[in-house]
Design a protein around this motif. Structure first.
Motif, PDB file in Angstrom:
ATOM      1  N   ASP A 289      -9.235 -12.490  -2.609  1.00 47.44           N
ATOM      2  CA  ASP A 289      -8.206 -13.812  -2.547  1.00 47.44           C
ATOM      3  C   ASP A 289      -6.703 -12.877  -2.558  1.00 47.44           C
ATOM      4  N   LEU A 290      -6.864 -11.963  -3.400  1.00 53.99           N
ATOM      5  CA  LEU A 290      -5.343 -11.565  -3.557  1.00 53.99           C
ATOM      6  C   LEU A 290      -4.985 -10.661  -2.216  1.00 53.99           C
ATOM      7  N   TYR A 291      -6.016  -9.978  -1.709  1.00 54.11           N
ATOM      8  CA  TYR A 291      -5.737  -9.153  -0.274  1.00 54.11           C
ATOM      9  C   TYR A 291      -5.131 -10.353   0.705  1.00 54.11           C
ATOM     10  N   LEU A 292      -5.949 -11.314   0.833  1.00 55.48           N
ATOM     11  CA  LEU A 292      -5.641 -12.514   1.925  1.00 55.48           C
ATOM     12  C   LEU A 292      -4.090 -12.890   1.844  1.00 55.48           C
ATOM     13  N   ILE A 293      -3.618 -12.885   0.673  1.00 57.90           N
ATOM     14  CA  ILE A 293      -2.378 -13.466   0.465  1.00 57.90           C
ATOM     15  C   ILE A 293      -1.129 -12.521   0.709  1.00 57.90           C
ATOM     16  N   SER A 294      -1.364 -11.083   0.437  1.00 61.90           N
ATOM     17  CA  SER A 294      -0.735 -10.072   0.439  1.00 61.90           C
ATOM     18  C   SER A 294      -0.154  -9.440   1.476  1.00 61.90           C
ATOM     19  N   ASP A 295       1.047  -8.993   1.978  1.00 59.01           N
ATOM     20  CA  ASP A 295       1.745  -8.689   3.007  1.00 59.01           C
ATOM     21  C   ASP A 295       1.679  -7.192   3.115  1.00 59.01           C
ATOM     22  N   LEU A 296       1.674  -6.664   1.713  1.00 56.79           N
ATOM     23  CA  LEU A 296       1.726  -5.202   1.675  1.00 56.79           C
ATOM     24  C   LEU A 296       1.268  -4.784   0.283  1.00 56.79           C
ATOM     25  N   LEU A 297       0.335  -3.366   0.399  1.00 56.40           N
ATOM     26  CA  LEU A 297      -0.418  -3.064  -0.786  1.00 56.40           C
ATOM     27  C   LEU A 297       0.329  -1.522  -1.470  1.00 56.40           C
ATOM     28  N   ILE A 298       0.407  -1.578  -2.618  1.00 56.66           N
ATOM     29  CA  ILE A 298       0.779  -0.396  -3.209  1.00 56.66           C
ATOM     30  C   ILE A 298      -0.445   0.095  -4.429  1.00 56.66           C
ATOM     31  N   THR A 299      -1.119   1.185  -3.960  1.00 55.15           N
ATOM     32  CA  THR A 299      -2.157   1.509  -4.747  1.00 55.15           C
ATOM     33  C   THR A 299      -1.960   2.956  -5.064  1.00 55.15           C
ATOM     34  N   ASP A 300      -3.041   3.523  -5.818  1.00 52.01           N
ATOM     35  CA  ASP A 300      -2.977   4.919  -5.974  1.00 52.01           C
ATOM     36  C   ASP A 300      -4.307   5.507  -5.293  1.00 52.01           C
ATOM     37  N   TYR A 301      -5.310   5.833  -6.284  1.00 53.53           N
ATOM     38  CA  TYR A 301      -6.595   6.373  -6.153  1.00 53.53           C
ATOM     39  C   TYR A 301      -7.946   5.369  -6.023  1.00 53.53           C
ATOM     40  N   SER A 302      -7.511   4.024  -6.051  1.00 53.52           N
ATOM     41  CA  SER A 302      -8.351   3.107  -5.962  1.00 53.52           C
ATOM     42  C   SER A 302      -8.898   2.875  -4.675  1.00 53.52           C
ATOM     43  N   SER A 303     -10.164   2.514  -4.577  1.00 50.45           N
ATOM     44  CA  SER A 303     -10.826   2.216  -3.367  1.00 50.45           C
ATOM     45  C   SER A 303     -10.063   0.891  -2.767  1.00 50.45           C
ATOM     46  N   VAL A 304      -9.321   0.210  -3.319  1.00 53.07           N
ATOM     47  CA  VAL A 304      -8.900  -1.126  -2.519  1.00 53.07           C
ATOM     48  C   VAL A 304      -8.436  -0.793  -1.304  1.00 53.07           C
ATOM     49  N   PHE A 305      -7.769   0.381  -0.985  1.00 57.19           N
ATOM     50  CA  PHE A 305      -6.899   0.635   0.347  1.00 57.19           C
ATOM     51  C   PHE A 305      -8.167   0.609   1.487  1.00 57.19           C
ATOM     52  N   PHE A 306      -9.178   1.003   1.227  1.00 60.29           N
ATOM     53  CA  PHE A 306     -10.502   0.937   2.121  1.00 60.29           C
ATOM     54  C   PHE A 306     -10.567  -0.445   2.889  1.00 60.29           C
ATOM     55  N   ASP A 307     -10.533  -1.422   1.686  1.00 63.73           N
ATOM     56  CA  ASP A 307     -10.635  -2.720   1.929  1.00 63.73           C
ATOM     57  C   ASP A 307      -9.544  -3.386   2.695  1.00 63.73           C
ATOM     58  N   PHE A 308      -8.329  -2.983   2.052  1.00 62.45           N
ATOM     59  CA  PHE A 308      -7.219  -3.893   2.339  1.00 62.45           C
ATOM     60  C   PHE A 308      -6.818  -3.383   4.020  1.00 62.45           C
ATOM     61  N   ALA A 309      -7.241  -2.057   4.248  1.00 65.43           N
ATOM     62  CA  ALA A 309      -6.941  -1.880   5.772  1.00 65.43           C
ATOM     63  C   ALA A 309      -7.675  -2.762   6.803  1.00 65.43           C
ATOM     64  N   VAL A 310      -8.675  -3.548   6.526  1.00 62.21           N
ATOM     65  CA  VAL A 310      -9.315  -4.241   7.298  1.00 62.21           C
ATOM     66  C   VAL A 310      -8.498  -5.250   7.912  1.00 62.21           C
ATOM     67  N   LEU A 311      -7.321  -5.649   6.933  1.00 60.81           N
ATOM     68  CA  LEU A 311      -6.430  -6.788   7.329  1.00 60.81           C
ATOM     69  C   LEU A 311      -5.261  -6.248   8.422  1.00 60.81           C
ATOM     70  N   ASN A 312      -5.015  -4.911   8.618  1.00 65.73           N
ATOM     71  CA  ASN A 312      -4.092  -4.279   9.394  1.00 65.73           C
ATOM     72  C   ASN A 312      -2.738  -4.602   8.654  1.00 65.73           C
ATOM     73  N   ARG A 313      -2.532  -4.454   7.505  1.00 66.66           N
ATOM     74  CA  ARG A 313      -1.121  -4.429   6.631  1.00 66.66           C
ATOM     75  C   ARG A 313      -0.844  -3.124   6.196  1.00 66.66           C
ATOM     76  N   PRO A 314       0.290  -3.114   5.766  1.00 71.97           N
ATOM     77  CA  PRO A 314       0.917  -1.833   5.219  1.00 71.97           C
ATOM     78  C   PRO A 314       0.354  -1.370   3.874  1.00 71.97           C
ATOM     79  N   ILE A 315       0.109  -0.167   3.845  1.00 65.41           N
ATOM     80  CA  ILE A 315      -0.300   0.467   2.502  1.00 65.41           C
ATOM     81  C   ILE A 315       0.283   1.585   2.063  1.00 65.41           C
ATOM     82  N   ILE A 316       0.889   1.550   0.907  1.00 59.39           N
ATOM     83  CA  ILE A 316       1.690   2.807   0.064  1.00 59.39           C
ATOM     84  C   ILE A 316       0.921   3.429  -1.012  1.00 59.39           C
ATOM     85  N   PHE A 317       1.022   4.681  -1.012  1.00 59.44           N
ATOM     86  CA  PHE A 317       0.078   5.197  -2.103  1.00 59.44           C
ATOM     87  C   PHE A 317       1.295   5.696  -3.140  1.00 59.44           C
TER      88      PHE A 317
END
Length: 394
Positions: A289-317
Motif C-alpha cells: 500500500d505504501l508503494y502505491l501512494i509513494s511518488d519516490l523511494l529512498i532505500t539502501d540494500y533492501s530488496s524493496v527497489f525491485f518491487d517499486f520499479a514496477v511502478l516506474n517511479r524514481p528510486i534513490i539509493f
C-alpha cells in the motif's frame, strides 16, 4: 509475548515435547482442503502469502484457508476479518501439522518438521541483492555462528516442495544459496500483482487512511537492517543518517516523508516534532500500500527497489555505509554501482541534490531504468499469483 511463554518456548525439553506432539499429530490423515498461511514469523498479514490467500478466497472457495499467527498480531487479524489460529495453542497443534498446504515467506522454527504429504510452498520475500544463505561468507548476527546459520538454512530448504521466484536471476541464486534441489515456480512475485492492477481511487483512499493530505507528494524511506548493529538476537538498531529538520526545510512544503523500517529493527521512532510531515509507517500491515501512494523511494540494500520499479517511479539509493556493507557485512550479487535503477548517494547533501534532480523526472525514458526492469521485472504482469496457485494445486 509474555516473558514466561518466551522462556517456555526456549526450554529444550518443551521444544522436544512440541516436536513429538507435532510429529504425532502430523501422522494423522491430512485435511486435504486446508491451506495454512504465515507471513514474517506469523506477525504480519502481508506479502505473497496474503496475495495467495486473497486470490484463493476469491477463486478457490472449496478450500479452507487459515492463518497461523503470533499472539502479538491477533488484533490486526481480527480487524482484517481473517480466520486464524494462534501459534502453539491446542487448536494450532491440531490443525497445522494436518493441513495439506503450508504457505510461508520466511523460515519456520528449526524444531518444526514437515509431516509426510504436506505440501510446503515457500514464497520467499525479495529479489536478492545482498548475499543469502550459504553464500554469506561470514555471519555477524547475534545468537548464531556461520556454520550453524548455513546448516539451518539448508535443513529448512529441504522441507520446501515449491519455491517461488520472481525472475531467472533469482532462480539461479536461490538454487545455490539455499542448496535447494526442488521445484521452483518462476512466476514473478504474487505480492506485486497489485502494483500492475491498481486504480487511482485505491491510492487516494490509502492516502486518506494514513491521514496524508491529498495535495502532498509522498517520499518513502525504506532502509534495511545491518547484521552487525543489534541489541540482542532478533532486535536490530537503526539511526537516521540525514537530518529530518533539514529535510523538512528543503521538501516539507510539497512532500511528506513515510518512514518504513525493516521488520527486524526494534526501534520506536518518535516523529512527534515533525507531525504532519514525517509519518511512521513501520507497523503498517503491508508495504504494498505504501508503494502505491509513494511518488519516490529512498532505500539502501533492501530488496524493496525491485518491487517499486514496477511502478516506474524514481528510486534513490542512500548507501552511507556502502563499502562496509559490500566488503564486510554481506556483499552483493550484482554490481549495484552499474545496475542500480537510480543514483547512489552517501551523504545528506548528495541525497537532497538527488531528490531535487529526480523528483519530477520520467524514469521510463532512462535506458538504465528500463534495462533494469527488463532483467528483473519482466514477469511482473499482474498474474503471478494465478501462476503460483495453479502450479501447486496441480
Amino acid at each position: 509475548m509474555h516473558n514466561w511463554f518466551r522462556e517456555l518456548k526456549n526450554n529444550k525439553r518443551v521444544l522436544q515435547l512440541f516436536k513429538i506432539l507435532f510429529v504425532l499429530i502430523g501422522r494423522l490423515p491430512k485435511t486435504q482442503d486446508m491451506v495454512i498461511f504465515e507471513s514474517f514469523h506469523a506477525k504480519q498479514y502481508s506479502d505473497s502469502p496474503r496475495a495467495i490467500y486473497e486470490y484463493m478466497k476469491e477463486h478457490h472457495q472449496d478450500y479452507r484457508l487459515l492463518w497461523s499467527i503470533d499472539k502479538s498480531a491477533e488484533n490486526m487479524f481480527r480487524e482484517f476479518g481473517v480466520p486464524y489460529l494462534r501459534r502453539f495453542t491446542i487448536p494450532w497443534f491440531f490443525h497445522f501439522p494436518r493441513a495439506k498446504y503450508w504457505v510461508n515467506n520466511v523460515r519456520l522454527p528449526a524444531w518444526m518438521p514437515k509431516p509426510k504429504d504436506t505440501v510446503y510452498i515457500q514464497t520467499w520475500h525479495g529479489t536478492p541483492l545482498k548475499k543469502l544463505g550459504v553464500d554469506i561468507e561470514e555471519i555477524h548476527m547475534p545468537g548464531t555462528n556461520t556454520s550453524a546459520y548455513k546448516r539451518n538454512f539448508v535443513l529448512e530448504a529441504r522441507k520446501w516442495d515449491y519455491l517461488v521466484s520472481p525472475n531467472t536471476y533469482s532462480t539461479e541464486i536461490f538454487r545455490r544459496a539455499f542448496r535447494y534441489p526442488g521445484k521452483i515456480i518462476e512466476s514473478g512475485y504474487p505480492r506485486n500483482d497489485v502494483l500492475s492492477n491498481h486504480s487511482e481511487t485505491l491510492a487516494s483512499n490509502l492516502k486518506k487512511k494514513l491521514g496524508i493530505p491529498e495535495d502532498k507528494k509522498v517520499m518513502l524511506y525504506a532502509p534495511t537492517w545491518r547484521d552487525n548493529e543489534f541489541y540482542e538476537k532478533g532486535k536490530y538498531k537503526f539511526e537516521f543518517q540525514f537530518n529530518l529538520d533539514n529535510w523538512k526545510k528543503e521538501f516539507g512544503d510539497e512532500w511528506v516523508l513515510l518512514s518504513r523500517m525493516h521488520y527486524l529493527v526494534a526501534e520506536n521512532f518518535d516523529f512527534s516534532a515533525h507531525a504532519g510531515t514525517v509519518y511512521d509507517a513501520s507497523s503498517y500491515p503491508d508495504i504494498r500500500d505504501l508503494y502505491l501512494i509513494s511518488d519516490l523511494l529512498i532505500t539502501d540494500y533492501s530488496s524493496v527497489f525491485f518491487d517499486f520499479a514496477v511502478l516506474n517511479r524514481p528510486i534513490i539509493f542512500f548507501m552511507y555505509d556502502f563499502e562496509l556493507y559490500r566488503d564486510q557485512l554481506r556483499g552483493f550479487y550484482i554490481n549495484i554501482e552499474e545496475e542500480a535503477p537510480g543514483p547512489i548517494v552517501e551523504t545528506e547533501k548528495e541525497l537532497f541534490l538527488a531528490i531535487n534532480s529526480l523528483k519530477d523526472s520520467n524514469v521510463q525514458s532512462d535506458s538504465k531504468f528500463s534495462g533494469f526492469k527488463g532483467k528483473f521485472s519482466s514477469l511482473e504482469d499482474g498474474h503471478a499469483t494465478e501462476r503460483v496457485v495453479k502450479a501447486f494445486l496441480e
